[in-house]
Design an enzyme around this catalytic site. Structure first.
Site, PDB file in Angstrom:
ATOM      1  N   LYS A  31       0.862  -1.190   0.000  1.00 42.34           N
ATOM      2  CA  LYS A  31       0.000   0.000   0.000  1.00 42.34           C
ATOM      3  C   LYS A  31       0.894   1.235   0.000  1.00 42.34           C
ATOM      4  CE  LYS A  31      -2.180   1.966   3.645  1.00 42.34           C
ATOM      5  NZ  LYS A  31      -2.006   3.418   3.516  1.00 42.34           N
ATOM      6  N   ASP A  58      -3.324   4.346  -2.010  1.00 44.78           N
ATOM      7  CA  ASP A  58      -4.226   4.860  -0.968  1.00 44.78           C
ATOM      8  C   ASP A  58      -4.106   6.381  -0.879  1.00 44.78           C
ATOM      9  OD1 ASP A  58      -5.773   5.115   1.359  1.00 44.78           O
ATOM     10  OD2 ASP A  58      -4.101   4.574   2.678  1.00 44.78           O
ATOM     11  N   LYS A  60      -6.965   8.409  -1.034  1.00 39.48           N
ATOM     12  CA  LYS A  60      -8.198   8.906  -0.378  1.00 39.48           C
ATOM     13  C   LYS A  60      -8.706  10.206  -0.993  1.00 39.48           C
ATOM     14  CE  LYS A  60      -7.081   6.949   4.164  1.00 39.48           C
ATOM     15  NZ  LYS A  60      -5.646   6.623   4.103  1.00 39.48           N
ATOM     16  N   ASP A  63     -12.950  15.505  -3.152  1.00 37.01           N
ATOM     17  CA  ASP A  63     -13.025  16.849  -3.743  1.00 37.01           C
ATOM     18  C   ASP A  63     -14.312  16.911  -4.551  1.00 37.01           C
ATOM     19  OD1 ASP A  63     -12.328  19.402  -4.860  1.00 37.01           O
ATOM     20  OD2 ASP A  63     -10.207  18.885  -4.675  1.00 37.01           O
ATOM     21  N   THR A 119     -10.117   4.560  10.685  1.00 37.85           N
ATOM     22  CA  THR A 119     -10.021   3.683  11.858  1.00 37.85           C
ATOM     23  C   THR A 119      -9.472   4.429  13.085  1.00 37.85           C
ATOM     24  OG1 THR A 119      -8.056   2.858  10.721  1.00 37.85           O
ATOM     25  CG2 THR A 119      -9.947   1.402  10.804  1.00 37.85           C
ATOM     26  N   ARG A 208       2.492  -0.422  10.970  1.00 40.07           N
ATOM     27  CA  ARG A 208       3.530  -0.442  11.999  1.00 40.07           C
ATOM     28  C   ARG A 208       3.759  -1.792  12.658  1.00 40.07           C
ATOM     29  NH1 ARG A 208       1.059   5.061  14.277  1.00 40.07           N
ATOM     30  NH2 ARG A 208      -0.718   4.095  13.216  1.00 40.07           N
TER      31      ARG A 208
HETATM   32  O1  C5P Z   1       0.598   1.546  11.000  1.00 41.17           O
HETATM   33  P1  C5P Z   1      -0.843   1.169  10.814  1.00 41.17           P
HETATM   34  O2  C5P Z   1      -1.056  -0.340  10.711  1.00 41.17           O
HETATM   35  O3  C5P Z   1      -1.754   1.830  11.811  1.00 41.17           O
HETATM   36  O4  C5P Z   1      -1.198   1.752   9.373  1.00 41.17           O
HETATM   37  C1  C5P Z   1      -2.484   1.741   8.842  1.00 41.17           C
HETATM   38  C2  C5P Z   1      -2.455   2.297   7.466  1.00 41.17           C
HETATM   39  O5  C5P Z   1      -3.780   2.256   6.927  1.00 41.17           O
HETATM   40  C3  C5P Z   1      -1.993   3.741   7.340  1.00 41.17           C
HETATM   41  O6  C5P Z   1      -1.247   3.840   6.131  1.00 41.17           O
HETATM   42  C4  C5P Z   1      -3.275   4.551   7.229  1.00 41.17           C
HETATM   43  O7  C5P Z   1      -3.119   5.687   6.413  1.00 41.17           O
HETATM   44  C5  C5P Z   1      -4.221   3.564   6.554  1.00 41.17           C
HETATM   45  N1  C5P Z   1      -5.654   3.737   6.828  1.00 41.17           N
HETATM   46  C6  C5P Z   1      -6.201   3.672   8.096  1.00 41.17           C
HETATM   47  N2  C5P Z   1      -7.549   3.815   8.288  1.00 41.17           N
HETATM   48  C7  C5P Z   1      -8.354   4.035   7.246  1.00 41.17           C
HETATM   49  C8  C5P Z   1      -7.819   4.101   5.950  1.00 41.17           C
HETATM   50  C9  C5P Z   1      -6.462   3.930   5.785  1.00 41.17           C
HETATM   51  O8  C5P Z   1      -5.464   3.438   9.055  1.00 41.17           O
HETATM   52  N3  C5P Z   1      -9.674   4.127   7.410  1.00 41.17           N
END
Ligand code: C5P
Length: 228
Positions: A31, A58, A60, A63, A119, A208
């Site tokens: 991603k 990703d 997002k 607009d 999230t 992460r």
């Molecule tokens: O590090 P972590 O597992 O929290 O990363 C989650 C990834 O998913 C990040 O790149 C974040 O931008 C993306 N994301 C998210 N929640 C969403 C959409 C995308 O955490 N609703």
């Protein structure tokens, strides 16, 4: 179809390629989000695509419909597997996003999904800051139905909501994944890869918990074992 997608939240491509070295032969799904794209541009997407990686772009988009359609026309030339826009932009904007992608043969194959609620958004933030006084899962379901009406393939949501999305016949791409002993960081609606599988997620997005692990390949394999 389930797959583990690694969220490559790196500040530049040197860091990304360094991270990918030990993954040789595993060919993980990647991603790419706004952090690395704002630094390296869409050339990086083409480069990784040519190297054989599957990509979820990703960005997002959110607009007016005309701007989103034109932006998607450019994304449609990149050959990514999945890309997204915010459902909060409304049905007309999501339809415009699909039209933009459909402008090339490659783009027609790209799955388009809508972000329902981030999230990192809690029920409290939803009510007090966004002034949406409804339960989170109801908001996610309504946004998902709007995405379906607009002809999208699915949504981005928390694994906690994946079962609702499955019932609607849509795919769910679920970030907010943590192993049982990990820190939640800024995420609020989290779950383990095993729970995501049980609850019907189509894809999980893991950042992460893999990129920050002492052994990222082992963490990735653990996700695959639990989820796939
Ligand atoms: O590090 P972590 O597992 O929290 O990363 C989650 C990834 O998913 C990040 O790149 C974040 O931008 C993306 N994301 C998210 N929640 C969403 C959409 C995308 O955490 N609703």
């Amino acid at each position: 179809m389930g797959d583990v997608i690694i969220a490559c939240d790196f500040s530049n491509q040197e860091a990304l390629f360094e991270f990918l070295k030990p993954f040789e032969g595993l060919n993980p799904y990647l991603k790419l989000g706004m952090e690395i794209i704002y630094k390296e541009g869409p050339q990086l997407v083409k480069k990784l695509h040519d190297m054989g990686f599957k990509i979820f772009l990703d960005l997002k988009l959110h607009d007016i419909p005309n701007t989103v359609e034109k932006a998607m026309r450019n994304i449609a030339t990149l050959g990514v597997e999945i890309t997204n826009c915010h459902a909060a932009g409304g049905i007309a904007m999501m339809e415009a996003a699909r039209r933009g992608l459909d402008s090339t043969e490659e783009g027609k194959k790209t799955k388009l999904i809508a972000v329902t609620q981030l999230t990192s958004t809690s029920q409290e933030v939803l009510e007090k800051e966004l002034l949406i006084e409804k339960p989170l899962d109801e908001v996610v379901k309504t946004y998902a139905l709007n995405a379906k009406k607009a002809g999208l393939d699915g949504v981005v949501c928390s694994p906690l909501e994946a079962s609702i999305i499955k019932e609607l016949g849509l795919i769910s791409v679920t970030p907010g994944i943590r192993f049982a002993d990990d820190s939640a960081n800024d995420q609020k609606r989290i779950a383990t890869p095993a729970f995501a599988k049980e609850n019907g997620s189509t894809y999980i997005v893991v950042g992460r918990s893999i990129t920050g692990a002492a052994d990222p390949v082992a963490a990735y394999k653990k996700c695959v074992k639990e989820f796939c």
